[in-house]
Design an enzyme around this catalytic site. Structure first.
Site, mmCIF file in Angstrom:
data_model
loop_
_atom_site.group_PDB
_atom_site.id
_atom_site.type_symbol
_atom_site.label_atom_id
_atom_site.label_comp_id
_atom_site.label_asym_id
_atom_site.label_seq_id
_atom_site.Cartn_x
_atom_site.Cartn_y
_atom_site.Cartn_z
ATOM 1 N N HIS A 71 0.853 -1.276 0.142
ATOM 2 C CA HIS A 71 -0.104 0.057 -0.025
ATOM 3 C C HIS A 71 0.893 1.194 -0.028
ATOM 4 C CE1 HIS A 71 1.007 -0.160 4.175
ATOM 5 N NE2 HIS A 71 0.576 1.129 4.245
ATOM 6 N N HIS A 86 1.553 6.798 -0.183
ATOM 7 C CA HIS A 86 0.748 5.915 0.683
ATOM 8 C C HIS A 86 -0.685 6.043 -0.036
ATOM 9 C CE1 HIS A 86 -1.391 4.413 4.298
ATOM 10 N NE2 HIS A 86 -0.295 4.158 4.729
#
Length: 164
Positions: A71, A86
Protein backbone atom coordinates in the site's frame (compact mmCIF):
# COMPACT_ATOMS: atom_id res chain seq x y z
CA UNK A 1 24.93 29.66 9.01
CA UNK A 2 26.12 30.38 5.48
CA UNK A 3 22.75 29.37 4.00
CA UNK A 4 20.93 31.73 6.38
CA UNK A 5 23.23 34.63 5.38
CA UNK A 6 22.52 33.92 1.72
CA UNK A 7 18.76 33.82 2.38
CA UNK A 8 19.00 37.13 4.26
CA UNK A 9 20.72 38.66 1.22
CA UNK A 10 17.93 37.39 -1.02
CA UNK A 11 19.66 34.39 -2.56
CA UNK A 12 17.37 31.42 -2.91
CA UNK A 13 18.35 27.79 -2.58
CA UNK A 14 17.89 25.06 -5.12
CA UNK A 15 14.30 24.21 -6.12
CA UNK A 16 13.04 20.74 -6.89
CA UNK A 17 9.77 19.95 -8.66
CA UNK A 18 8.05 16.70 -7.80
CA UNK A 19 5.88 15.24 -10.54
CA UNK A 20 2.73 13.40 -9.59
CA UNK A 21 3.02 9.63 -9.05
CA UNK A 22 -0.78 9.30 -9.41
CA UNK A 23 -3.59 10.83 -11.43
CA UNK A 24 -6.33 12.57 -9.48
CA UNK A 25 -7.51 15.64 -7.58
CA UNK A 26 -4.94 17.34 -5.34
CA UNK A 27 -6.15 18.24 -1.84
CA UNK A 28 -4.37 19.81 1.14
CA UNK A 29 -2.68 17.39 3.49
CA UNK A 30 -4.64 19.02 6.32
CA UNK A 31 -7.87 17.61 4.75
CA UNK A 32 -6.71 13.98 5.11
CA UNK A 33 -8.82 12.07 7.65
CA UNK A 34 -5.83 10.64 9.49
CA UNK A 35 -3.96 12.79 12.03
CA UNK A 36 -0.65 11.06 11.31
CA UNK A 37 -0.74 12.58 7.83
CA UNK A 38 -2.84 15.72 8.32
CA UNK A 39 -0.64 16.97 11.18
CA UNK A 40 2.45 16.94 8.96
CA UNK A 41 4.33 14.86 11.53
CA UNK A 42 5.60 12.51 8.80
CA UNK A 43 6.49 15.37 6.45
CA UNK A 44 4.90 18.08 4.37
CA UNK A 45 3.10 17.46 1.11
CA UNK A 46 -0.32 17.04 -0.43
CA UNK A 47 -2.81 14.25 -0.95
CA UNK A 48 -4.47 12.96 -4.10
CA UNK A 49 -7.93 11.52 -4.54
CA UNK A 50 -6.89 9.01 -7.23
CA UNK A 51 -8.73 8.56 -10.50
CA UNK A 52 -6.41 5.86 -11.79
CA UNK A 53 -5.09 2.59 -10.47
CA UNK A 54 -1.31 2.85 -10.45
CA UNK A 55 1.61 4.61 -8.82
CA UNK A 56 4.52 5.54 -11.07
CA UNK A 57 7.99 6.78 -10.20
CA UNK A 58 7.75 10.59 -10.21
CA UNK A 59 11.47 10.88 -10.93
CA UNK A 60 14.56 8.76 -11.41
CA UNK A 61 14.85 7.35 -7.89
CA UNK A 62 16.03 4.63 -5.56
CA UNK A 63 13.34 2.54 -3.85
CA UNK A 64 14.00 2.82 -0.11
CA UNK A 65 10.99 0.87 1.19
CA UNK A 66 7.97 -1.03 -0.05
CA UNK A 67 5.50 -1.90 2.66
CA UNK A 68 4.71 -5.65 2.85
CA UNK A 69 1.02 -5.02 2.16
CA UNK A 70 1.91 -3.13 -1.04
CA UNK A 71 0.00 0.00 0.00
CA UNK A 72 2.99 2.37 0.19
CA UNK A 73 6.40 3.07 -1.28
CA UNK A 74 9.27 5.29 -0.14
CA UNK A 75 11.68 6.75 -2.68
CA UNK A 76 14.83 8.85 -2.66
CA UNK A 77 14.78 10.91 -5.85
CA UNK A 78 17.91 11.91 -7.74
CA UNK A 79 16.94 15.50 -6.87
CA UNK A 80 17.29 14.69 -3.15
CA UNK A 81 13.65 14.39 -2.10
CA UNK A 82 12.60 11.59 0.25
CA UNK A 83 9.08 10.82 -0.96
CA UNK A 84 6.43 8.62 0.62
CA UNK A 85 3.42 7.60 -1.47
CA UNK A 86 0.72 6.03 0.70
CA UNK A 87 -2.28 4.60 -1.17
CA UNK A 88 -5.40 5.04 0.93
CA UNK A 89 -5.96 5.26 4.66
CA UNK A 90 -5.63 2.17 6.86
CA UNK A 91 -5.16 0.09 3.69
CA UNK A 92 -2.37 -1.88 5.36
CA UNK A 93 -5.28 -3.81 6.93
CA UNK A 94 -6.02 -5.26 3.48
CA UNK A 95 -2.80 -7.28 3.89
CA UNK A 96 -1.88 -6.90 0.24
CA UNK A 97 -5.28 -7.64 -1.29
CA UNK A 98 -5.95 -5.42 -4.31
CA UNK A 99 -2.28 -4.29 -4.61
CA UNK A 100 0.33 -5.54 -7.09
CA UNK A 101 3.90 -4.40 -6.44
CA UNK A 102 6.29 -4.03 -9.39
CA UNK A 103 9.42 -2.81 -7.58
CA UNK A 104 11.67 -3.95 -4.75
CA UNK A 105 13.76 -2.24 -2.10
CA UNK A 106 17.07 -1.16 -3.62
CA UNK A 107 15.76 -0.90 -7.17
CA UNK A 108 16.81 2.08 -9.24
CA UNK A 109 13.70 3.20 -11.09
CA UNK A 110 13.19 5.64 -13.94
CA UNK A 111 10.56 8.36 -14.13
CA UNK A 112 7.29 6.75 -15.23
CA UNK A 113 8.13 3.19 -14.15
CA UNK A 114 5.07 1.50 -12.64
CA UNK A 115 5.75 0.81 -8.95
CA UNK A 116 2.36 -0.35 -7.65
CA UNK A 117 -0.99 -1.15 -9.26
CA UNK A 118 -4.15 -1.15 -7.18
CA UNK A 119 -7.82 -1.96 -7.71
CA UNK A 120 -9.64 1.26 -6.72
CA UNK A 121 -13.11 -0.24 -6.95
CA UNK A 122 -12.28 -3.30 -4.82
CA UNK A 123 -10.60 -1.15 -2.16
CA UNK A 124 -13.65 1.16 -2.05
CA UNK A 125 -16.01 -1.83 -1.86
CA UNK A 126 -14.15 -2.95 1.26
CA UNK A 127 -14.90 0.46 2.80
CA UNK A 128 -11.50 2.15 2.64
CA UNK A 129 -10.77 5.80 1.92
CA UNK A 130 -8.54 5.94 -1.17
CA UNK A 131 -7.02 9.35 -0.39
CA UNK A 132 -3.29 9.04 -1.12
CA UNK A 133 -0.94 11.24 0.92
CA UNK A 134 2.25 12.20 -0.94
CA UNK A 135 4.85 13.35 1.59
CA UNK A 136 8.30 14.89 1.47
CA UNK A 137 9.75 13.12 4.51
CA UNK A 138 12.89 15.27 4.56
CA UNK A 139 10.80 18.47 4.42
CA UNK A 140 12.84 19.98 7.29
CA UNK A 141 15.64 20.46 4.73
CA UNK A 142 13.41 22.79 2.69
CA UNK A 143 12.23 26.28 3.54
CA UNK A 144 9.27 26.11 1.18
CA UNK A 145 7.04 23.29 -0.06
CA UNK A 146 3.97 24.18 -2.10
CA UNK A 147 1.59 21.79 -3.83
CA UNK A 148 -0.85 22.23 -6.70
CA UNK A 149 -3.87 22.02 -4.36
CA UNK A 150 -7.26 22.18 -6.07
CA UNK A 151 -5.89 21.02 -9.41
CA UNK A 152 -6.53 17.72 -11.09
CA UNK A 153 -3.22 16.23 -12.16
CA UNK A 154 -2.25 13.40 -14.45
CA UNK A 155 0.64 11.08 -13.85
CA UNK A 156 3.95 12.93 -14.17
CA UNK A 157 2.38 16.41 -14.13
CA UNK A 158 3.74 19.01 -11.70
CA UNK A 159 2.57 18.20 -8.16
CA UNK A 160 4.70 20.30 -5.83
CA UNK A 161 7.77 22.49 -5.55
CA UNK A 162 10.33 22.27 -2.74
CA UNK A 163 12.89 25.04 -2.26
CA UNK A 164 15.97 24.79 -0.02
Amino acid sequence: MFKSVLKTLGFRGHSSVLLSPLAGKVIPLSDVHDPMFSSGSLGEGVAIEPTGGKVVAPSDSKVKAIFPSGHAVALHTNEGLDVLVHIGLDTEKLEGRHFTVHAAVGDSVKRGDVLIEFDRDAIKREGYDLTAPILICNSAEYSYIKGEVGDTVGELEKLLTARE
